[in-house]
Structures are given as structure tokens and as C-alpha cells.
Design a protein around this motif. Structure first.
Motif, PDB file in Angstrom:
ATOM      1  N   GLU A 155      13.280  17.230 -14.415  1.00 46.91           N
ATOM      2  CA  GLU A 155      14.302  16.368 -15.025  1.00 46.91           C
ATOM      3  C   GLU A 155      14.295  14.982 -14.379  1.00 46.91           C
ATOM      4  OE1 GLU A 155      19.176  16.141 -15.460  1.00 46.91           O
ATOM      5  OE2 GLU A 155      18.223  17.972 -14.721  1.00 46.91           O
ATOM      6  N   HIS A 156      14.068  14.921 -13.062  1.00 47.74           N
ATOM      7  CA  HIS A 156      14.062  13.633 -12.365  1.00 47.74           C
ATOM      8  C   HIS A 156      12.687  12.983 -12.396  1.00 47.74           C
ATOM      9  CE1 HIS A 156      17.673  15.630 -10.669  1.00 47.74           C
ATOM     10  NE2 HIS A 156      18.153  14.396 -10.674  1.00 47.74           N
ATOM     11  N   ASN A 157      11.661  13.766 -12.715  1.00 44.12           N
ATOM     12  CA  ASN A 157      10.295  13.244 -12.904  1.00 44.12           C
ATOM     13  C   ASN A 157       9.816  12.426 -11.694  1.00 44.12           C
ATOM     14  OD1 ASN A 157       7.892  12.955 -14.269  1.00 44.12           O
ATOM     15  ND2 ASN A 157       8.557  11.224 -15.493  1.00 44.12           N
ATOM     16  N   LEU A 158       9.989  13.009 -10.497  1.00 42.90           N
ATOM     17  CA  LEU A 158       9.479  12.377  -9.276  1.00 42.90           C
ATOM     18  C   LEU A 158       8.071  12.915  -9.041  1.00 42.90           C
ATOM     19  CD1 LEU A 158      12.638  12.547  -6.995  1.00 42.90           C
ATOM     20  CD2 LEU A 158      11.838  10.647  -8.423  1.00 42.90           C
ATOM     21  N   VAL A 159       7.071  12.025  -9.054  1.00 44.99           N
ATOM     22  CA  VAL A 159       5.689  12.479  -9.094  1.00 44.99           C
ATOM     23  C   VAL A 159       4.809  11.814  -8.036  1.00 44.99           C
ATOM     24  CG1 VAL A 159       5.780  13.004 -11.562  1.00 44.99           C
ATOM     25  CG2 VAL A 159       5.051  10.717 -10.799  1.00 44.99           C
ATOM     26  N   ILE A 160       3.656  12.432  -7.840  1.00 48.73           N
ATOM     27  CA  ILE A 160       2.544  11.870  -7.084  1.00 48.73           C
ATOM     28  C   ILE A 160       1.403  11.694  -8.081  1.00 48.73           C
ATOM     29  CG2 ILE A 160       0.821  12.309  -5.273  1.00 48.73           C
ATOM     30  CD1 ILE A 160       2.968  14.075  -3.913  1.00 48.73           C
ATOM     31  N   TYR A 161       0.706  10.563  -8.012  1.00 52.85           N
ATOM     32  CA  TYR A 161      -0.477  10.361  -8.853  1.00 52.85           C
ATOM     33  C   TYR A 161      -1.724  10.399  -7.964  1.00 52.85           C
ATOM     34  CZ  TYR A 161       2.717   8.693 -12.516  1.00 52.85           C
ATOM     35  OH  TYR A 161       3.718   8.595 -13.453  1.00 52.85           O
ATOM     36  N   VAL A 162      -2.601  11.358  -8.232  1.00 54.09           N
ATOM     37  CA  VAL A 162      -3.873  11.443  -7.519  1.00 54.09           C
ATOM     38  C   VAL A 162      -4.939  10.826  -8.413  1.00 54.09           C
ATOM     39  CG1 VAL A 162      -5.587  12.952  -6.453  1.00 54.09           C
ATOM     40  CG2 VAL A 162      -3.150  13.541  -6.320  1.00 54.09           C
ATOM     41  N   VAL A 163      -5.525   9.718  -7.955  1.00 51.80           N
ATOM     42  CA  VAL A 163      -6.519   8.985  -8.743  1.00 51.80           C
ATOM     43  C   VAL A 163      -7.899   9.234  -8.120  1.00 51.80           C
ATOM     44  CG1 VAL A 163      -7.233   6.757  -9.665  1.00 51.80           C
ATOM     45  CG2 VAL A 163      -4.792   7.233  -9.289  1.00 51.80           C
ATOM     46  N   GLU A 164      -8.757   9.938  -8.852  1.00 47.64           N
ATOM     47  CA  GLU A 164     -10.111  10.232  -8.384  1.00 47.64           C
ATOM     48  C   GLU A 164     -11.088   9.275  -9.060  1.00 47.64           C
ATOM     49  OE1 GLU A 164     -10.708  14.765  -7.709  1.00 47.64           O
ATOM     50  OE2 GLU A 164      -9.238  14.584  -9.335  1.00 47.64           O
ATOM     51  N   ILE A 165     -11.806   8.516  -8.230  1.00 46.26           N
ATOM     52  CA  ILE A 165     -12.675   7.443  -8.728  1.00 46.26           C
ATOM     53  C   ILE A 165     -14.123   7.773  -8.386  1.00 46.26           C
ATOM     54  CG2 ILE A 165     -13.136   4.966  -8.641  1.00 46.26           C
ATOM     55  CD1 ILE A 165     -10.099   5.252  -7.102  1.00 46.26           C
ATOM     56  N   PRO A 166     -14.997   7.888  -9.381  1.00 44.71           N
ATOM     57  CA  PRO A 166     -16.399   8.192  -9.088  1.00 44.71           C
ATOM     58  C   PRO A 166     -17.149   6.968  -8.582  1.00 44.71           C
ATOM     59  CG  PRO A 166     -16.103   7.889 -11.444  1.00 44.71           C
ATOM     60  CD  PRO A 166     -14.727   7.778 -10.824  1.00 44.71           C
ATOM     61  N   LYS A 167     -18.212   7.201  -7.851  1.00 43.85           N
ATOM     62  CA  LYS A 167     -19.123   6.123  -7.477  1.00 43.85           C
ATOM     63  C   LYS A 167     -19.792   5.629  -8.748  1.00 43.85           C
ATOM     64  CE  LYS A 167     -23.284   5.289  -4.698  1.00 43.85           C
ATOM     65  NZ  LYS A 167     -24.234   5.896  -3.717  1.00 43.85           N
ATOM     66  N   SER A 168     -19.771   4.326  -8.967  1.00 42.70           N
ATOM     67  CA  SER A 168     -20.275   3.783 -10.225  1.00 42.70           C
ATOM     68  C   SER A 168     -21.745   3.394 -10.137  1.00 42.70           C
ATOM     69  CB  SER A 168     -19.452   2.569 -10.636  1.00 42.70           C
ATOM     70  OG  SER A 168     -19.819   2.117 -11.915  1.00 42.70           O
ATOM     71  N   ASN A 169     -22.359   3.267 -11.312  1.00 36.69           N
ATOM     72  CA  ASN A 169     -23.760   2.867 -11.397  1.00 36.69           C
ATOM     73  C   ASN A 169     -23.930   1.357 -11.559  1.00 36.69           C
ATOM     74  OD1 ASN A 169     -24.817   5.450 -11.186  1.00 36.69           O
ATOM     75  ND2 ASN A 169     -24.544   5.848 -13.359  1.00 36.69           N
ATOM     76  N   THR A 170     -22.836   0.638 -11.515  1.00 34.91           N
ATOM     77  CA  THR A 170     -22.910  -0.825 -11.612  1.00 34.91           C
ATOM     78  C   THR A 170     -21.764  -1.425 -10.813  1.00 34.91           C
ATOM     79  OG1 THR A 170     -23.144  -2.689 -13.137  1.00 34.91           O
ATOM     80  CG2 THR A 170     -21.491  -1.018 -13.698  1.00 34.91           C
ATOM     81  N   ALA A 171     -21.721  -2.743 -10.709  1.00 32.06           N
ATOM     82  CA  ALA A 171     -20.647  -3.414  -9.972  1.00 32.06           C
ATOM     83  C   ALA A 171     -19.488  -3.731 -10.919  1.00 32.06           C
ATOM     84  CB  ALA A 171     -21.175  -4.694  -9.339  1.00 32.06           C
ATOM     85  N   HIS A 172     -18.268  -3.560 -10.417  1.00 28.92           N
ATOM     86  CA  HIS A 172     -17.071  -3.797 -11.231  1.00 28.92           C
ATOM     87  C   HIS A 172     -16.287  -4.978 -10.667  1.00 28.92           C
ATOM     88  CE1 HIS A 172     -17.471  -0.084 -13.604  1.00 28.92           C
ATOM     89  NE2 HIS A 172     -18.011   0.392 -12.506  1.00 28.92           N
ATOM     90  N   GLN A 173     -15.927  -5.875 -11.561  1.00 25.83           N
ATOM     91  CA  GLN A 173     -15.245  -7.111 -11.180  1.00 25.83           C
ATOM     92  C   GLN A 173     -13.770  -7.023 -11.540  1.00 25.83           C
ATOM     93  OE1 GLN A 173     -15.793 -10.718 -13.653  1.00 25.83           O
ATOM     94  NE2 GLN A 173     -16.665 -11.681 -11.818  1.00 25.83           N
ATOM     95  N   MET A 174     -12.922  -7.482 -10.620  1.00 27.98           N
ATOM     96  CA  MET A 174     -11.500  -7.556 -10.912  1.00 27.98           C
ATOM     97  C   MET A 174     -11.230  -8.825 -11.714  1.00 27.98           C
ATOM     98  SD  MET A 174      -8.449  -7.016  -8.159  1.00 27.98           S
ATOM     99  CE  MET A 174      -7.594  -8.564  -8.394  1.00 27.98           C
ATOM    100  N   ASN A 175     -10.070  -8.915 -12.345  1.00 28.36           N
ATOM    101  CA  ASN A 175      -9.824 -10.085 -13.197  1.00 28.36           C
ATOM    102  C   ASN A 175      -9.560 -11.373 -12.416  1.00 28.36           C
ATOM    103  OD1 ASN A 175      -7.275  -9.465 -12.288  1.00 28.36           O
ATOM    104  ND2 ASN A 175      -6.375  -9.122 -14.314  1.00 28.36           N
TER     105      ASN A 175
END
Length: 297
Positions: free
Chosen positions: A112-132
Motif C-alpha cells: 500500500e505504501h509502495n516503498l521499494v528498492i530498484y536493482v539495476v543490472e547493466i551489462p558490459k556493452s559492445n560499444t561506447a555510450h555517451q551521456m547527453n
């Protein structure tokens, strides 16, 4: 699989942040522009490095000597900041989009209170990723820092090289309070698009780690220096004499994993959180992958 019990165990055992793991308190997820930048910087840094996991909703200690160790659950209000909002921030602020990110919401109390933990699993990528912000970031010493030009080019060329990932397996059903040693199988995953023909793994560690490894034998007064590979040696025994008949390298195809050996460790290896570095060499690539006792176990 991530569960609330698993996260509580991480906190109880004091599993420290490392190149593959990061803890973030509830305040890290907010609607401000600065917080959105931090989210995309951290996620892209993991993808540009060796992959890893960010746990949003776990606070670290404030003390300087313990500020990379989890202190307690610090849940996020899922009504204010949903999984979908987190996905939208990641996908809209990182270019190109990182494939196969997994976000697991874990309830910490009544729904009801919806108190959560978010587990974010990030794979090793095959290229480079740029932030905005037009920068590229990597994971280094618990932080996300800007990358050098040569590092960006090196990541972009990953597709042209063999790529591996290490994992460890053991049988928990045979472990009791009286168990003195644990047998850990070492697996290599071919996560690239090229066939691996030649693979050698050299395991390094200090004398403290050597003391807590039962097999293969390590001199307790010397550093760890163990060798594994994809070399298969055929043997034949005649009249109690064993001979090597021939040997060959077991080819590891893309998306296939192969067991290359095992370590028999004492319980103290995990308790003392001993550290090992795995040097993985293939025909066209060399990687150094550090693990501590709690990660291996």
C-alpha cells in the motif's frame, strides 16, 4: 535473482562497493535535472566498463572509513518515482541506448505504501555510450569519471575482439556449519561474437589468500599464482603408468560457457574477504578482473 533477503544479507555481511557494485540512497532518485544527470552518468559508466549492478534504496555509512559499505535500507517511494520513470531517464539521456538493462523493483514493506528498492543490472556493452552532456564515463575507484579519447576508441573496438565474462558456481546443499572447505567451479562465458580458440587464466593473490586456498596447492608464504586454460589433455593408463596421448584447445563458441577449473577454498577465504585477480588472455585480448571472497562465494 534479487530478493529482499539477498539485499539484507549484503548489508549484514558488509559487502563493499566495487567496480561491479554501487549503492545509492533514496535521495539519488529525484526529479531534478542534477539527479537525472547522476543516474545516466552512473549507468553509462557501468556499461562502458565491465557492467555491474546499482542498488537504489540502500544507504552507505557516512563515516569516511566505511562510506562504501551498506548501512541500511533507505527505500524509495515508488508512487513518486516509478520503475518506468527510471527506465525513461536512462533511455532518453544515454546514446546509443544500452541494450538488455534489467530493473527489478523489490518491495520493502506493505504494498500500500509502495516503498521499494530498484536493482539495476547493466551489462558490459559492445560499444561506447555517451551521456547527453556529450561526455563518456567509466567506472573507476567507486566513482563515475570522464574517459580519455583512447579509452573511448578502445571500447568502440570491442566488437572486433574476443570478450569473456567470469562466473563462479558451487553446491550450497552440501555446505553445513561443519564444512571446512568449499569447492568453487570457475566458468568462462564467451559474451562476444567471435570464437575463442586460445584462453589462459592466471589467478593472482597475496599470501593471505594463498593460505585460505586448499586446492590447487598454494605455498602459504608466497603469493597465489594458479593457471587454468581451455587446454584438454587426453591421458591413457597402461600397467599403472599414465601417459599423455594428445592435447587440444576446446573452442568456446559465442554465447557458450565453459568450465576451466575449480578452486577449493576454506571458509576463512570468505570470512576474511580475501581478494584474487583473474588475468584472462585470449588470442587478441587481455583483461584483469578483480574479485573478493564475498563476490566469489
Amino acid at each position: 535473482m534479487w530478493t529482499l533477503d539477498k539485499i539484507k544479507k549484503y548489508i549484514e555481511d558488509g559487502v563493499e562497493e566495487n567496480i561491479h557494485l554501487d549503492y545509492k540512497g533514496a535521495g539519488s532518485l529525484a526529479k531534478s535535472t542534477e539527479k537525472k544527470k547522476e543516474i545516466s552518468k552512473d549507468v553509462s559508466a557501468f556499461a562502458n566498463s565491465d557492467g555491474g549492478t546499482i542498488i537504489y534504496g540502500v544507504k552507505e555509512f557516512d563515516d569516511l572509513d566505511k562510506n562504501h559499505i551498506p548501512e541500511k535500507i533507505d527505500p524509495i517511494n515508488g508512487k513518486d518515482f516509478s520503475k518506468e520513470r527510471l527506465e525513461q531517464i536512462i533511455n532518453s539521456t544515454i546514446s546509443p541506448t544500452i541494450q538488455n538493462i534489467r530493473i527489478t523493483p523489490i518491495q520493502t514493506g506493505d504494498k500500500e505504501h509502495n516503498l521499494v528498492i530498484y536493482v539495476v543490472e547493466i551489462p558490459k556493452s559492445n560499444t561506447a555510450h555517451q551521456m547527453n552532456d556529450k561526455r563518456y564515463y567509466k567506472r573507476y575507484n567507486f566513482q563515475s569519471i570522464a574517459m580519455e579519447d583512447w579509452e573511448i576508441k578502445d571500447i568502440i573496438n570491442r566488437l572486433a575482439r574476443t570478450q569473456v565474462k567470469l562466473s563462479f558456481e558451487y553446491n550450497p546443499s552440501i555446505i553445513t556449519e561443519h564444512t571446512k572447505t568449499i569447492t568453487i567451479s570457475i566458468w568462462v562465458h564467451n559474451i562476444g561474437s567471435k570464437v575463442i580458440k586460445y584462453l589462459d587464466c592466471i589467478v593472482y593473490g597475496d599470501p593471505c589468500a594463498a593460505e585460505n586456498i586448499s586446492k590447487p596447492f598454494c605455498d602459504n608464504f608466497s603469493p597465489v599464482d594458479i593457471h587454468f586454460s581451455n587446454l584438454i589433455v587426453n591421458k591413457v593408463t597402461i600397467d599403472n603408468n599414465t601417459f599423455e596421448t594428445n592435447s587440444y584447445r576446446e573452442v568456446i563458441l559465442p554465447n557458450i560457457k565453459c568450465k576451466i577449473g575449480h578452486l577449493e577454498i576454506k571458509k576463512e577465504f570468505v570470512k576474511e574477504d580475501n581478494k584474487l585477480t583473474f588475468q584472462i588472455s585470449t588470442e587478441d585480448n587481455v583483461e584483469y578482473i578483480p574479485f573478493n571472497g564475498k563476490e566469489i562465494y
